[in-house]
Design a protein around this motif. Structure first.
Motif, PDB file in Angstrom:
ATOM      1  N   UNK A  17       0.799  -1.221   0.000  1.00  0.00           N
ATOM      2  CA  UNK A  17       0.000   0.000   0.000  1.00  0.00           C
ATOM      3  C   UNK A  17       0.827   1.263   0.000  1.00  0.00           C
ATOM      4  N   UNK A  18       0.542   2.157   0.951  1.00  0.00           N
ATOM      5  CA  UNK A  18       1.219   3.453   1.007  1.00  0.00           C
ATOM      6  C   UNK A  18       2.674   3.341   1.430  1.00  0.00           C
ATOM      7  N   UNK A  19       3.052   2.209   2.012  1.00  0.00           N
ATOM      8  CA  UNK A  19       4.375   2.097   2.649  1.00  0.00           C
ATOM      9  C   UNK A  19       5.466   1.763   1.634  1.00  0.00           C
ATOM     10  N   UNK A  20       6.737   1.942   1.994  1.00  0.00           N
ATOM     11  CA  UNK A  20       7.842   1.746   1.043  1.00  0.00           C
ATOM     12  C   UNK A  20       7.954   0.315   0.532  1.00  0.00           C
ATOM     13  N   UNK A  21       8.567   0.165  -0.628  1.00  0.00           N
ATOM     14  CA  UNK A  21       8.831  -1.158  -1.178  1.00  0.00           C
ATOM     15  C   UNK A  21       9.950  -1.820  -0.378  1.00  0.00           C
ATOM     16  N   UNK A  22       9.684  -3.022   0.079  1.00  0.00           N
ATOM     17  CA  UNK A  22      10.689  -3.829   0.776  1.00  0.00           C
ATOM     18  C   UNK A  22      10.521  -5.266   0.296  1.00  0.00           C
ATOM     19  N   UNK A  23      11.567  -6.069   0.434  1.00  0.00           N
ATOM     20  CA  UNK A  23      11.497  -7.433  -0.083  1.00  0.00           C
ATOM     21  C   UNK A  23      10.456  -8.256   0.676  1.00  0.00           C
ATOM     22  N   UNK A  24       9.930  -9.252  -0.015  1.00  0.00           N
ATOM     23  CA  UNK A  24       8.938 -10.134   0.604  1.00  0.00           C
ATOM     24  C   UNK A  24       9.612 -11.221   1.410  1.00  0.00           C
ATOM     25  N   UNK A  25       9.090 -11.437   2.600  1.00  0.00           N
ATOM     26  CA  UNK A  25       9.394 -12.619   3.390  1.00  0.00           C
ATOM     27  C   UNK A  25       8.144 -12.918   4.210  1.00  0.00           C
ATOM     28  N   UNK A  26       7.865 -14.175   4.406  1.00  0.00           N
ATOM     29  CA  UNK A  26       6.566 -14.568   4.968  1.00  0.00           C
ATOM     30  C   UNK A  26       6.275 -13.919   6.317  1.00  0.00           C
ATOM     31  N   UNK A  27       7.302 -13.802   7.158  1.00  0.00           N
ATOM     32  CA  UNK A  27       7.067 -13.262   8.497  1.00  0.00           C
ATOM     33  C   UNK A  27       6.891 -11.749   8.512  1.00  0.00           C
ATOM     34  N   UNK A  28       7.021 -11.110   7.344  1.00  0.00           N
ATOM     35  CA  UNK A  28       6.713  -9.690   7.246  1.00  0.00           C
ATOM     36  C   UNK A  28       5.221  -9.487   6.949  1.00  0.00           C
ATOM     37  N   UNK A  29       4.583 -10.519   6.434  1.00  0.00           N
ATOM     38  CA  UNK A  29       3.210 -10.385   5.952  1.00  0.00           C
ATOM     39  C   UNK A  29       2.291 -11.246   6.821  1.00  0.00           C
ATOM     40  N   UNK A  30       1.838 -12.364   6.314  1.00  0.00           N
ATOM     41  CA  UNK A  30       0.992 -13.280   7.080  1.00  0.00           C
ATOM     42  C   UNK A  30       1.334 -14.711   6.676  1.00  0.00           C
ATOM     43  N   UNK A  31       0.938 -15.692   7.475  1.00  0.00           N
ATOM     44  CA  UNK A  31       1.272 -17.077   7.137  1.00  0.00           C
ATOM     45  C   UNK A  31       0.732 -17.466   5.766  1.00  0.00           C
ATOM     46  N   UNK A  32       1.555 -18.155   5.007  1.00  0.00           N
ATOM     47  CA  UNK A  32       1.116 -18.602   3.680  1.00  0.00           C
ATOM     48  C   UNK A  32       0.024 -19.659   3.803  1.00  0.00           C
ATOM     49  N   UNK A  33       0.076 -20.417   4.873  1.00  0.00           N
ATOM     50  CA  UNK A  33      -0.940 -21.431   5.157  1.00  0.00           C
ATOM     51  C   UNK A  33      -1.478 -21.179   6.562  1.00  0.00           C
ATOM     52  N   UNK A  34      -2.785 -21.128   6.691  1.00  0.00           N
ATOM     53  CA  UNK A  34      -3.384 -20.925   8.005  1.00  0.00           C
ATOM     54  C   UNK A  34      -3.619 -19.464   8.315  1.00  0.00           C
ATOM     55  N   UNK A  35      -4.138 -19.220   9.530  1.00  0.00           N
ATOM     56  CA  UNK A  35      -4.557 -17.873   9.897  1.00  0.00           C
ATOM     57  C   UNK A  35      -4.073 -17.494  11.298  1.00  0.00           C
ATOM     58  N   UNK A  36      -2.838 -17.901  11.626  1.00  0.00           N
ATOM     59  CA  UNK A  36      -2.263 -17.521  12.908  1.00  0.00           C
ATOM     60  C   UNK A  36      -1.907 -16.037  12.919  1.00  0.00           C
TER      61      UNK A  36
END
Length: 465
Positions: A237-256
């Protein structure tokens, strides 16, 4: 007015008239009409429904916000949206399965979106649930009310004070109903504690202690390929571009519990995550819902390395114009303690939690309501004393407000003020010195460095305007 707008207004007018007519026959409790049961208006009358779309379909949406509205017969979740197509499709399945079970008939009426802007163009949608990461709250609310939608938004109200003000102003200008997800206002012990304080049961209020949970730091995380199902650019969104890593976003599987909650790029940590709840209820009791502190100072530990970089152990303090001092820290019990000249009151959620991964579920629950003298919390609020708004269900109160066109129990301006106070405490953590705040102008006094913290640079495509 265009024909399209006339049709939209006409539909809303018919919806309001139909629901108000039904409400006239419904029971009243605590000054608010009950949510109208299906028996009153008929399950199969589309004109009597509030059509709702869920924007952001992760943990809090699945476990709290969608169930919070689908249980009411005058509300229908007709669409879901998420920048992660896997989550959007999972939400569609979840809602369809719920309505199939509820009606006893196969149901497949939920439309899927991956861009909320396309969803807002759907004139059949009356209202939206905004259950996204914090940095998306204000932009989506602003665009939703401009599109004529009523909104239930998760707290905190905004990522920055500047965009929070823009959000509150946009809501006021639109006339739409916006409920901030400060659901503690709909928990009886918080309302009662506020009434006791306001009515002088502990004498003159002197100090308010706000205890919050904490967040751990994390390790450095390597860059990972962006999943094909995730529109990562839009997620940022409005925030700066940074590399993707799962723990920066949300779990790829599940909803923890997602990792973004611990990244300052997307929020301020527990000071806004839980602080928005407790400081909001503290303001309710202090009668400072439309203002804020005038002085703020404090300290905090921040991780020196690793992906997760929100504050750790902290203690901040604030002084209000009425002389009350507020101390906010994660070094005391989770809850709010009001200290006055004639005693104290402590209030918390007790053992209640919103989701199974809520931090409070992992802590020893404190008493929901306690006092220096049991007589304080056994007293009745007299007919001629101060009585605060009663809401027995936060999502239900929002639906009632959509019908009545009266402010919900946690309106946008109040949510903005409590979020602002959280962000003022965060500014004190960052600058490690006393700050002076003007609540009317919403500016730090004679402090250029501090005023730079009121906003953040925004990427043009997603900027709040």
């Amino acid at each position: 007015m265009t024909l399209e707008k006339k049709e939209s207004v006409s539909r809303r007018a018919f919806l309001d008239l139909s629901l108000k007519s039904s409400l006239a026959t419904a029971a009243f409790a605590g000054g608010f009409p009950s949510i109208v049961p299906a028996s009153v208006f008929g399950k199969n009358a589309p004109s009597n429904r509030i059509n709702i779309a869920a924007i952001g379909t992760g943990r809090i949406s699945r476990g709290h916000d969608m169930p919070g509205v689908w249980k009411y017969d005058n509300a229908l979740i007709m669409a879901v949206c998420d920048v992660d197509s896997n989550r959007a499709n999972a939400a569609k399945q979840l809602v369809n399965e719920y309505y199939t079970k509820k009606t006893g008939k196969d149901y497949d009426g939920v439309k899927v979106y991956t861009d909320y802007r396309e969803l807002l163009n759907n004139k059949d949608i009356d209202a939206v649930l905004v259950s996204t990461p914090d940095h998306w709250h204000a932009p989506i609310v602003i665009n939703s009310v401009r599109a004529g939608k009523d909104v239930y938004m998760q707290k905190p109200a905004s990522l920055t004070i500047e965009e929070g003000r823009k959000m509150a102003d946009a809501v006021k200008k639109s006339g739409r109903i916006v409920q901030v997800g400060s659901q503690q206002r709909s928990m009886s012990q918080f309302r009662y504690a506020a009434e006791l304080v306001r009515n002088g049961r502990i004498g003159q209020l002197k100090t308010v202690y706000v205890g919050l949970p904490g967040d751990p730091s994390g390790d450095t995380e390597l860059e990972m390929p962006i999943p094909k199902n995730l529109n990562y650019d839009m997620w940022l969104g409005t925030t700066p571009e940074v590399y993707y890593t799962e723990k920066r976003v949300h779990p790829h599987v599940g909803f923890d519990r997602p990792g973004w909650l611990r990244c300052e790029q997307f929020g301020a940590g527990m000071i806004t995550g839980w602080g928005s709840h407790h400081i909001d209820c503290a303001h309710w009791a202090m009668n400072t819902e439309h203002t804020g502190p005038v002085e703020i100072w404090g300290r905090a530990d921040f991780p020196k390395s690793g992906l997760w970089n929100v504050h750790g152990i902290f203690r901040t303090e604030a002084q209000y114009a009425n002389g009350v001092r507020m101390i906010v820290t994660n070094e005391i019990a989770n809850g709010i303690r009001f200290e006055g000249t004639e005693g104290w009151i402590f209030v918390s959620r007790g053992d209640a939690s919103v989701t199974t991964s809520d931090p409070i579920a992992k802590q020893n629950a404190a008493k929901a309501l306690d006092a220096s003298n049991p007589k304080i919390i056994q007293s009745e609020i007299g007919a001629n004393e101060i009585h605060l708004t009663v809401s027995k269900d936060h999502h239900g109160n929002w639906l009632e407000s959509i019908v009545s066109k009266k402010d919900p129990i946690a309106p946008a301006e109040v949510g903005h003020r409590s979020c602002t106070t959280c962000l003022l405490h965060h500014a004190a953590m960052k600058l490690q010195r006393k700050l002076f705040w003007n609540p009317e102008k919403e500016l730090f006094i004679n402090d250029i460095e501090a005023n730079k913290l009121l906003s953040r640079p925004q990427r043009a495509e997603y900027a709040v305007r």
